[in-house]
Design a protein around this motif. Structure first.
Motif, PDB file in Angstrom:
ATOM      1  N   TYR A  10       6.606  -2.541  11.155  1.00 46.81           N
ATOM      2  CA  TYR A  10       5.703  -1.387  11.253  1.00 46.81           C
ATOM      3  C   TYR A  10       4.904  -1.441  12.559  1.00 46.81           C
ATOM      4  CZ  TYR A  10       6.764  -0.283   6.409  1.00 46.81           C
ATOM      5  OH  TYR A  10       7.416   0.058   5.255  1.00 46.81           O
ATOM      6  N   GLU A  48       8.174   6.351   8.388  1.00 43.42           N
ATOM      7  CA  GLU A  48       6.920   6.488   9.126  1.00 43.42           C
ATOM      8  C   GLU A  48       6.974   7.807   9.884  1.00 43.42           C
ATOM      9  OE1 GLU A  48       4.171   4.275   8.881  1.00 43.42           O
ATOM     10  OE2 GLU A  48       3.308   6.043   9.831  1.00 43.42           O
ATOM     11  N   GLU A 160      -0.439   2.760   8.241  1.00 43.36           N
ATOM     12  CA  GLU A 160       0.888   3.244   7.858  1.00 43.36           C
ATOM     13  C   GLU A 160       0.742   4.680   7.367  1.00 43.36           C
ATOM     14  OE1 GLU A 160       2.964   0.499   5.272  1.00 43.36           O
ATOM     15  OE2 GLU A 160       2.489  -1.155   6.606  1.00 43.36           O
ATOM     16  N   THR A 330       4.405   6.651   2.947  1.00 43.86           N
ATOM     17  CA  THR A 330       5.087   5.402   3.315  1.00 43.86           C
ATOM     18  C   THR A 330       6.013   4.981   2.174  1.00 43.86           C
ATOM     19  OG1 THR A 330       4.774   3.095   3.996  1.00 43.86           O
ATOM     20  CG2 THR A 330       3.191   3.933   2.424  1.00 43.86           C
TER      21      THR A 330
END
Ligand SMILES: NC(=O)c1ccc[n+]([C@@H]2O[C@H](COP(=O)([O-])OP(=O)(O)OC[C@H]3O[C@@H](n4cnc5c(N)ncnc54)[C@H](O)[C@@H]3O)[C@@H](O)[C@H]2O)c1
Length: 437
Positions: A10, A48, A160, A330
């Motif tokens: 991420y 994402e 996120e 997410t």
């Protein structure tokens, strides 16, 4: 600049793609072959918002490449360590990925012809960790920190779900540097970003700023979660109380949303890590111990609220659990409140049927044998009660639908995304976390 990013997760992938879009040449290095292949075909290995588009641009333009091989390090001006820092069983931070990345970087640095490459840690690590990598880098490269290469710590604050946006519009940039030269290289790396407050500090302070920020945010949510319990019992609505509080500029309205307990890849492990680090030097961080404790209680309360609403135990009852990701937007389920909630429901003998629009594949790795539904409707069909765990927009469905599909239209809404008036008029027995009125 030529930049190597170690770890294409991420943080690493969003940072790498962002830096590449600012004109840098970025090489992402990851030990996971699947992730490397995904990145090279411009496909994010996780959900994402905006990342696939960004990858399409930078991979297509050859500004970002991915590899398992560390050789790009030897011609990179900046090497960013973005690997995972999970919890050990005692809560302390596990630096094994960071250490092995540092050893591989050191080996590659041995053949670097560059004047002063800078190795910076972006992973969240407790104070002292970044500096502990210097002997590893020196041993493996045969070079001297401060003379042949620089070191720094640039904590990451992305969220996120809005990580790409956060990269381009950070609230602040924190640079902890070994020396002025390392600091200027790291400042140059950020030069394409809009001008935002810059905190230039020591490596250890930069490390601590990240933990202080996450611990404070977890405390803030923990506070409002506790408040929500009082509001339920005392007959008021936690959102109204939070709004009244948040209008005070000293408090701010952010992170004042009560829910099923906080979770996600960072808060739990970071609070535990900074608590463990403090205990290891004889301190007693009472507030953070309580924050962890209170959060476990909040997650467990979801089963109690279901029991209260049903007026009976959960044994043999079909409970539709809507939402498994730790938040909407997410597919990440790391430390998601849904994990503890599903365990609690199962331990009480409930038949918890699970649905999430994005996170089911990841959740199945943790709960392979649980029943999953293919749709919201499938989860609700014949259910005795429904628990909304994640604030996905698609869960904001009209009351008549609950009535039509469920055996017993009883809903516990931990995120308050449903309209109480609509639930009432449709005949749904509706309970919202934090709403006593
Ligand atoms: N996820 C977030 O929202 C977030 C936000 C801020 C900070 N952080 C911090 O950033 C760090 C990374 O978090 P993440 O969520 O991106 O983790 P992640 O698990 O998504 O990614 C880490 C990546 O590192 C790779 N890796 C592990 N060891 C490696 C090695 N030796 N060489 C190359 N690659 C290696 C893994 O295969 C994985 O792809 C953690 O310290 C985390 O606390 C995360």
């Amino acid at each position: 600049m030529k930049i190597s990013v170690i770890g294409a997760g991420y943080v690493g992938l969003v940072t790498g793609a962002g830096l590449a879009s600012l004109g840098n040449d970025v090489a992402c290095i990851d030990i996971d072959e699947g992730k490397v292949a995904n990145v090279n075909s411009a496909k994010a290995p996780f959900l994402e918002e905006g990342l696939d588009d960004l990858l399409g641009k930078v991979v297509g333009a050859r500004k970002l490449t991915a590899s398992k091989d560390y050789s790009s390090v030897s011609h990179s001006e900046v090497i960013l360590i973005c690997v995972g820092t999970p919890s050990r069983s005692d809560g302390s931070v596990d630096l094994s990925y960071v250490n092995s990345a540092a050893a591989a970087i050191g080996k590659a640095l041995a053949s670097s012809k560059l004047d002063f490459p800078v190795v910076a840690v972006k992973s969240t690590v407790v104070p002292g960790s970044t500096r502990s990598l210097i002997p590893v880098l020196e041993r493996e490269s045969g070079k001297k920190a401060g003379k042949h290469f620089g070191t720094g710590m640039v904590p990451e604050f992305l969220r996120e779900g809005s990580a790409v946006d956060d990269f381009f519009k950070p609230d602040r940039i924190v640079i902890g540097a070994l020396d002025g030269k390392s600091g200027s290289v790291l400042k140059k790396m950020h030069s394409g970003l809009p001008s935002v407050p810059l905190v230039e500090t020591t490596i250890e302070t930069a490390e601590m700023i990240k933990y202080a920020s996450n611990s404070f945010l977890a405390t803030k949510i923990g506070f409002v979660n506790e408040l929500s319990r009082a509001c339920e019992r005392m007959g008021m609505n936690v959102d109204e109380v939070a709004r009244g509080m948040g209008l005070d500029s000293r408090i701010s309205p952010h992170f004042l949303r009560a829910g099923p307990g906080w979770g996600g890849s960072c808060f739990g492990k970071d609070v535990k890590a900074i608590v463990a680090a403090q205990k290891s030097i004889g301190l007693r961080p009472k507030i953070l111990d309580a924050v962890l404790d209170s959060n476990e209680e909040q997650k467990k309360r979801m089963a109690l609220l279901l029991e209260e609403s049903l007026g009976s135990g959960l044994k043999g009852r079909k409970i539709a659990v809507l939402g498994l990701a730790f938040k909407a937007g997410t597919d990440d389920v790391r430390d998601s409140p849904a994990i503890a909630i599903v365990r609690e429901l199962q331990s009480r003998g409930a038949n918890a049927v699970l649905f999430d629009p994005a996170a089911m594949p990841n959740f199945k790795l943790l709960f392979p044998d649980a029943p999953y539904a293919a749709s919201i409707e499938g989860a609700l069909e014949g259910a005795d009660a429904c628990l909304i765990v994640t604030e996905w927009k698609q869960f904001a469905i009209p009351g008549v639908k609950f009535v039509r599909l469920m055996k017993n239209p009883t809903v516990v809404d931990s995120r308050r995304i449903l309209d109480p008036a609509d639930m009432k008029s449709a005949g749904v027995k509706y309970k919202a976390v934090g709403a006593g009125a």
